[in-house]
Design an enzyme around this catalytic site. Structure first.
Site, short mmCIF file in Angstrom:
data_model
loop_
_atom_site.label_atom_id
_atom_site.label_comp_id
_atom_site.label_asym_id
_atom_site.label_seq_id
_atom_site.Cartn_x
_atom_site.Cartn_y
_atom_site.Cartn_z
N TYR A 256 62.62 15.24 3.43
CA TYR A 256 61.58 14.33 3.92
C TYR A 256 60.41 15.03 4.62
O TYR A 256 59.49 14.35 5.07
CB TYR A 256 62.22 13.29 4.86
CG TYR A 256 63.34 12.52 4.20
CD1 TYR A 256 63.13 11.83 3.01
CD2 TYR A 256 64.63 12.52 4.74
CE1 TYR A 256 64.16 11.14 2.38
CE2 TYR A 256 65.67 11.83 4.12
CZ TYR A 256 65.43 11.15 2.94
OH TYR A 256 66.44 10.47 2.31
N HIS B 295 58.16 6.79 -1.95
CA HIS B 295 59.30 7.56 -1.43
C HIS B 295 58.85 8.98 -1.18
O HIS B 295 58.16 9.57 -2.03
CB HIS B 295 60.47 7.56 -2.41
CG HIS B 295 60.99 6.19 -2.69
ND1 HIS B 295 61.76 5.51 -1.79
CD2 HIS B 295 60.80 5.36 -3.74
CE1 HIS B 295 62.03 4.31 -2.27
NE2 HIS B 295 61.45 4.19 -3.45
C1 DQA Z 1 63.58 7.49 0.79
C2 DQA Z 1 64.67 7.72 -0.26
C3 DQA Z 1 65.88 6.84 0.01
O1 DQA Z 1 66.90 7.07 -0.97
C4 DQA Z 1 66.47 7.13 1.38
O2 DQA Z 1 67.55 6.24 1.65
C5 DQA Z 1 65.45 7.10 2.46
C6 DQA Z 1 64.10 7.63 2.19
C7 DQA Z 1 62.41 8.48 0.63
O3 DQA Z 1 61.36 8.22 1.22
O4 DQA Z 1 62.55 9.50 -0.04
O5 DQA Z 1 65.74 6.71 3.58
O6 DQA Z 1 63.06 6.18 0.60
#
Ligand code: DQA
Length: 151
Positions: free
Chosen positions: A23, A98
Site C-alpha cells: 500500500y 485500489h
Molecule cells: C485494497 C485491496 C483490498 O483487497 C484490501 O482488502 C484493502 C486495500 C487496495 O487499495 O489495494 O484493504 O482495496
C-alpha cells in the site's frame, strides 16, 4: 464547480504503516490533502471520508448529494453486496480505486462487487490511482464524453 466524495474503506486509516509493500508509505492524511488541493485547483470541492464500518459507508453513500464518487472499498470490495446495493440505489457515477493490484494478489481479492457497476477501475498504481481517478472525474464532470462511454 462540482462536489466529489472520496470514500475509503476499512483499515485504510492505517496507510503509511500498514503493509507498505502493498500500500506504499503515504498516510491517508497525505493522500487526502493532495486530493483536496488538486480538486480545488480544478475548481471542485472534495470531501474525503474513511470508515471501518460498513453501515457508516452505506449511510454516507445514501446521503451523498455529490456529483461524483471515488471509492476504495478496501476489504469490503470482496464481500459487500450491501454497499454495492447502496451505489446502485443512488445511481451516482463512481470510479473504484485500489492501491495494490488486486489481480496479482490472493485469489479471494480477484473478485470485486463494484467493478461491473463502476465507470472504471484503477488498481495497482498506488496513491497515484486516486489522483488519476480525480483527473477522470474532472473530465467527466466538464465534458459530455461520458454520455457515449456509458451508453
Ligand atoms: C485494497 C485491496 C483490498 O483487497 C484490501 O482488502 C484493502 C486495500 C487496495 O487499495 O489495494 O484493504 O482495496
Amino acid at each position: 464547480m462540482a462536489t466529489i466524495l472520496v470514500l475509503h474503506g476499512p483499515n485504510l486509516n492505517l496507510l503509511g504503516s500498514r503493509e507498505p509493500e502493498h500500500y506504499g508509505c503515504q498516510t491517508l492524511q497525505q493522500i487526502n490533502a493532495k486530493l483536496t488541493a488538486t480538486a480545488s485547483q480544478l475548481g471542485h470541492v472534495l470531501t474525503a471520508v474513511q470508515s471501518n464500518h460498513e453501515g457508516l459507508l452505506i449511510d454516507r453513500i445514501q446521503e451523498s448529494r455529490d456529483d461524483f464518487l471515488i471509492i476504495n472499498p478496501a476489504g469490503l470490495t470482496h464481500t459487500s453486496i450491501a454497499m454495492r446495493d447502496a451505489l446502485l440505489a443512488t445511481s451516482k457515477p463512481f470510479v473504484e480505486v485500489h492501491l495494490s493490484n488486486i489481480h496479482r494478489r490472493e485469489p479471494f481479492r480477484h473478485h470485486s462487487y463494484f467493478s461491473d457497476i463502476a465507470i472504471g477501475t484503477i488498481t495497482g498504481l498506488g496513491a497515484e490511482g486516486y489522483l488519476l481517478a480525480l483527473q477522470y472525474a474532472h473530465s467527466y464532470l466538464t465534458t459530455q464524453s461520458h454520455e457515449t462511454i456509458r451508453s
